[in-house]
Write an enzyme that holds these catalytic residues in place. Structure first.
Site, PDB file in Angstrom:
ATOM      1  N   ASP A  81      42.400 -44.070 -99.771  1.00 44.79           N
ATOM      2  CA  ASP A  81      41.300 -45.031 -99.625  1.00 44.79           C
ATOM      3  C   ASP A  81      41.097 -45.734-100.969  1.00 44.79           C
ATOM      4  O   ASP A  81      41.749 -45.384-101.958  1.00 44.79           O
ATOM      5  CB  ASP A  81      40.010 -44.306 -99.202  1.00 44.79           C
ATOM      6  CG  ASP A  81      39.070 -45.188 -98.366  1.00 44.79           C
ATOM      7  OD1 ASP A  81      38.920 -44.937 -97.161  1.00 44.79           O
ATOM      8  OD2 ASP A  81      38.482 -46.139 -98.931  1.00 44.79           O
ATOM      9  N   THR A  90      29.583 -46.509 -84.595  1.00 47.66           N
ATOM     10  CA  THR A  90      29.823 -46.317 -86.029  1.00 47.66           C
ATOM     11  C   THR A  90      29.217 -47.486 -86.782  1.00 47.66           C
ATOM     12  O   THR A  90      28.886 -48.521 -86.200  1.00 47.66           O
ATOM     13  CB  THR A  90      31.333 -46.262 -86.343  1.00 47.66           C
ATOM     14  OG1 THR A  90      31.906 -47.494 -85.916  1.00 47.66           O
ATOM     15  CG2 THR A  90      32.032 -45.107 -85.667  1.00 47.66           C
ATOM     16  N   TYR A 109      39.581 -60.907 -87.330  1.00 47.88           N
ATOM     17  CA  TYR A 109      39.707 -59.501 -86.938  1.00 47.88           C
ATOM     18  C   TYR A 109      40.548 -59.389 -85.664  1.00 47.88           C
ATOM     19  O   TYR A 109      41.490 -58.595 -85.588  1.00 47.88           O
ATOM     20  CB  TYR A 109      38.307 -58.914 -86.725  1.00 47.88           C
ATOM     21  CG  TYR A 109      38.275 -57.438 -86.396  1.00 47.88           C
ATOM     22  CD1 TYR A 109      38.294 -56.486 -87.410  1.00 47.88           C
ATOM     23  CD2 TYR A 109      38.213 -56.994 -85.072  1.00 47.88           C
ATOM     24  CE1 TYR A 109      38.250 -55.134 -87.116  1.00 47.88           C
ATOM     25  CE2 TYR A 109      38.161 -55.647 -84.775  1.00 47.88           C
ATOM     26  CZ  TYR A 109      38.186 -54.720 -85.792  1.00 47.88           C
ATOM     27  OH  TYR A 109      38.148 -53.378 -85.498  1.00 47.88           O
ATOM     28  N   LYS A 121      44.292 -57.628 -85.247  1.00 50.86           N
ATOM     29  CA  LYS A 121      44.555 -56.482 -84.373  1.00 50.86           C
ATOM     30  C   LYS A 121      45.627 -56.822 -83.329  1.00 50.86           C
ATOM     31  O   LYS A 121      46.419 -55.958 -82.939  1.00 50.86           O
ATOM     32  CB  LYS A 121      43.259 -56.020 -83.709  1.00 50.86           C
ATOM     33  CG  LYS A 121      42.203 -55.505 -84.695  1.00 50.86           C
ATOM     34  CD  LYS A 121      42.714 -54.368 -85.560  1.00 50.86           C
ATOM     35  CE  LYS A 121      41.622 -53.728 -86.404  1.00 50.86           C
ATOM     36  NZ  LYS A 121      42.118 -52.638 -87.252  1.00 50.86           N
ATOM     37  N   ASP A 173      45.004 -48.958-102.329  1.00 51.77           N
ATOM     38  CA  ASP A 173      44.580 -50.201-101.690  1.00 51.77           C
ATOM     39  C   ASP A 173      45.755 -50.646-100.814  1.00 51.77           C
ATOM     40  O   ASP A 173      46.826 -50.971-101.326  1.00 51.77           O
ATOM     41  CB  ASP A 173      44.260 -51.245-102.776  1.00 51.77           C
ATOM     42  CG  ASP A 173      43.827 -52.580-102.182  1.00 51.77           C
ATOM     43  OD1 ASP A 173      44.098 -52.849-100.996  1.00 51.77           O
ATOM     44  OD2 ASP A 173      43.219 -53.365-102.935  1.00 51.77           O
ATOM     45  N   VAL A 174      45.545 -50.659 -99.497  1.00 55.96           N
ATOM     46  CA  VAL A 174      46.665 -50.914 -98.585  1.00 55.96           C
ATOM     47  C   VAL A 174      47.194 -52.345 -98.654  1.00 55.96           C
ATOM     48  O   VAL A 174      48.240 -52.642 -98.084  1.00 55.96           O
ATOM     49  CB  VAL A 174      46.312 -50.562 -97.119  1.00 55.96           C
ATOM     50  CG1 VAL A 174      46.020 -49.082 -96.965  1.00 55.96           C
ATOM     51  CG2 VAL A 174      45.161 -51.424 -96.595  1.00 55.96           C
TER      52      VAL A 174
HETATM   53  P1  NAD Z   1      34.822 -47.606 -91.790  1.00 58.25           P
HETATM   54  O1  NAD Z   1      34.310 -48.837 -92.458  1.00 58.25           O
HETATM   55  O2  NAD Z   1      33.882 -46.466 -91.559  1.00 58.25           O
HETATM   56  O3  NAD Z   1      36.095 -47.044 -92.580  1.00 58.25           O
HETATM   57  C1  NAD Z   1      37.104 -47.893 -93.078  1.00 58.25           C
HETATM   58  C2  NAD Z   1      37.679 -47.281 -94.356  1.00 58.25           C
HETATM   59  O4  NAD Z   1      38.725 -48.149 -94.826  1.00 58.25           O
HETATM   60  C3  NAD Z   1      36.648 -47.165 -95.505  1.00 58.25           C
HETATM   61  O5  NAD Z   1      36.689 -45.864 -96.050  1.00 58.25           O
HETATM   62  C4  NAD Z   1      37.118 -48.209 -96.505  1.00 58.25           C
HETATM   63  O6  NAD Z   1      36.842 -47.851 -97.860  1.00 58.25           O
HETATM   64  C5  NAD Z   1      38.612 -48.240 -96.230  1.00 58.25           C
HETATM   65  N1  NAD Z   1      39.238 -49.463 -96.725  1.00 58.25           N
HETATM   66  C6  NAD Z   1      38.768 -50.735 -96.662  1.00 58.25           C
HETATM   67  N2  NAD Z   1      39.621 -51.564 -97.288  1.00 58.25           N
HETATM   68  C7  NAD Z   1      40.648 -50.806 -97.742  1.00 58.25           C
HETATM   69  C8  NAD Z   1      41.836 -51.093 -98.469  1.00 58.25           C
HETATM   70  N3  NAD Z   1      42.131 -52.337 -98.873  1.00 58.25           N
HETATM   71  N4  NAD Z   1      42.677 -50.078 -98.748  1.00 58.25           N
HETATM   72  C9  NAD Z   1      42.393 -48.815 -98.366  1.00 58.25           C
HETATM   73  N5  NAD Z   1      41.290 -48.470 -97.687  1.00 58.25           N
HETATM   74  C10 NAD Z   1      40.424 -49.474 -97.393  1.00 58.25           C
HETATM   75  O7  NAD Z   1      35.435 -48.125 -90.400  1.00 58.25           O
HETATM   76  P2  NAD Z   1      35.875 -47.330 -89.057  1.00 58.25           P
HETATM   77  O8  NAD Z   1      34.893 -47.684 -88.004  1.00 58.25           O
HETATM   78  O9  NAD Z   1      36.177 -45.916 -89.333  1.00 58.25           O
HETATM   79  O10 NAD Z   1      37.218 -48.130 -88.727  1.00 58.25           O
HETATM   80  C11 NAD Z   1      38.509 -47.619 -89.013  1.00 58.25           C
HETATM   81  C12 NAD Z   1      39.523 -48.465 -88.281  1.00 58.25           C
HETATM   82  O11 NAD Z   1      39.230 -48.447 -86.876  1.00 58.25           O
HETATM   83  C13 NAD Z   1      39.549 -49.929 -88.691  1.00 58.25           C
HETATM   84  O12 NAD Z   1      40.884 -50.394 -88.745  1.00 58.25           O
HETATM   85  C14 NAD Z   1      38.795 -50.610 -87.564  1.00 58.25           C
HETATM   86  O13 NAD Z   1      39.153 -51.961 -87.426  1.00 58.25           O
HETATM   87  C15 NAD Z   1      39.209 -49.785 -86.382  1.00 58.25           C
HETATM   88  N6  NAD Z   1      38.305 -49.873 -85.234  1.00 58.25           N
HETATM   89  C16 NAD Z   1      36.975 -49.563 -85.347  1.00 58.25           C
HETATM   90  C17 NAD Z   1      36.142 -49.703 -84.227  1.00 58.25           C
HETATM   91  C18 NAD Z   1      34.676 -49.415 -84.333  1.00 58.25           C
HETATM   92  O14 NAD Z   1      33.926 -49.763 -83.389  1.00 58.25           O
HETATM   93  N7  NAD Z   1      34.211 -48.777 -85.402  1.00 58.25           N
HETATM   94  C19 NAD Z   1      36.669 -50.103 -82.998  1.00 58.25           C
HETATM   95  C20 NAD Z   1      38.014 -50.394 -82.915  1.00 58.25           C
HETATM   96  C21 NAD Z   1      38.826 -50.270 -84.046  1.00 58.25           C
END
Ligand code: NAD
Length: 262
Positions: free
Chosen positions: A39, A195, A160, A164, A65-66
């Site tokens: 992360d 979330t 977004y 995806k 950082d991805v």
């Molecule tokens: P979150 O914001 O709780 O967690 C995301 C994490 O990614 C954070 O810890 C952040 O620090 C990290 N991050 C951000 N930019 C980064 C980078 N450049 N390099 C490395 N790490 C980085 O979000 P979440 O709800 O756990 O979502 C996780 C994944 O699930 C995401 O890809 C999101 O698009 C996907 N998703 C979420 C939902 C939802 O409703 N929450 C639904 C569908 C898909």
């Protein structure tokens, strides 16, 4: 921990300092995987590892950082150096930018940042992860997409959604290219979750209820329910599953008229 569903496996999870990534790291740890938590949020990432170790699991934190090629190379190298191999790669890190809107309103910078993290980040994870999975004799890649890659919405987040959709297309192609190497690649499509990422938009009960009209199950999903799906895709239980867009969405992508509309 012995006797787990991921015993003997090393798993790397990006974005594992929070949300789905953190829940998945903890879940994988309970199932006896060695977990690499990657992360950009170092304090929260280390906290994920501390929680995992507190439950008797094994893990390390790596700042990555991805969007950066060198960081993605280094996180994979860290997994191999700490635990000897890499078997599971969960490209989970992603953002949903508050200023992501329709085509007219979305700034180019918002588009570029979203694509860099959500789409290029998955590419870079695979670029460096696939050679490591090859060295391990095969493995499982899980790429984080979303139900919005399948369904359009009149509440747009254009960058977004496009990012995806790109993850889905890329995952299908990767699964085909690497199928004979024992490397499985699946995309995970969560529905709307309870979330921070979604609730920052749906910040009143009325907004939440309005959105739930579209979900046949009538509730938001939980991060841990996505961790369960990731666990299945990571484990050998899904040994014949590759190239899927695995929806875990309370039925939203199956529905036209939901029970509430009858
Ligand atoms: P979150 O914001 O709780 O967690 C995301 C994490 O990614 C954070 O810890 C952040 O620090 C990290 N991050 C951000 N930019 C980064 C980078 N450049 N390099 C490395 N790490 C980085 O979000 P979440 O709800 O756990 O979502 C996780 C994944 O699930 C995401 O890809 C999101 O698009 C996907 N998703 C979420 C939902 C939802 O409703 N929450 C639904 C569908 C898909």
């Amino acid at each position: 921990m012995s006797g787990g569903r991921l015993e003997g496996k090393v798993a790397l999870i990006t974005g594992a300092a929070s949300g789905i990534g953190r829940q998945t790291a903890l879940r994988f740890g309970r199932e006896a995987a060695c977990v690499v938590v990657a992360d950009i949020d170092d304090a929260a990432g280390r906290d994920t590892v501390a929680q995992l170790e507190g439950e008797g699991g094994r893990g390390i934190y790596v700042h990555a950082d991805v969007t950066l090629d060198a960081d993605c190379a280094a996180m994979v190298a860290a997994a191999e150096s700490a635990f000897g191999a890499l078997h599971v790669l969960f490209n989970n890190a992603g953002i949903s930018h508050i200023d992501d809107d329709d085509a007219i309103s979305t700034a180019e910078a918002v588009w570029d940042l979203t694509m860099a993290i959500n789409l290029k980040g998955v590419f870079l994870g695979c670029k460096h992860g696939i050679p490591a999975l090859r060295r391990a004799g095969g493995g499982s890649i899980i790429n984080m997409a979303s139900f919005v890659a399948i369904l359009g919405a009149a509440t747009p987040q254009l960058a977004y959604t496009a990012s995806k959709g790109g993850v889905l297309a890329m995952s299908r192609e990767l699964s085909t290219v690497h199928a004979r190497e024992g490397i499985r690649v699946n995309a995970l499509c969560p529905g709307p979750l309870h979330t921070e990422m979604l609730m920052k938009y749906l910040d009143t009960e009325a907004k939440q209820q309005r959105r739930l009209v579209h979900v046949p199950m009538g509730r938001f999903g939980e991060a841990d329910e996505i961790a369960s799906a990731a666990l299945y895709l990571a484990s050998d239980e899904s040994s014949y599953v590759t190239g899927t867009s695995f929806t875990v969405d309370g039925g939203i992508t199956a529905a036209y008229v939901t029970p509430e509309d009858r």
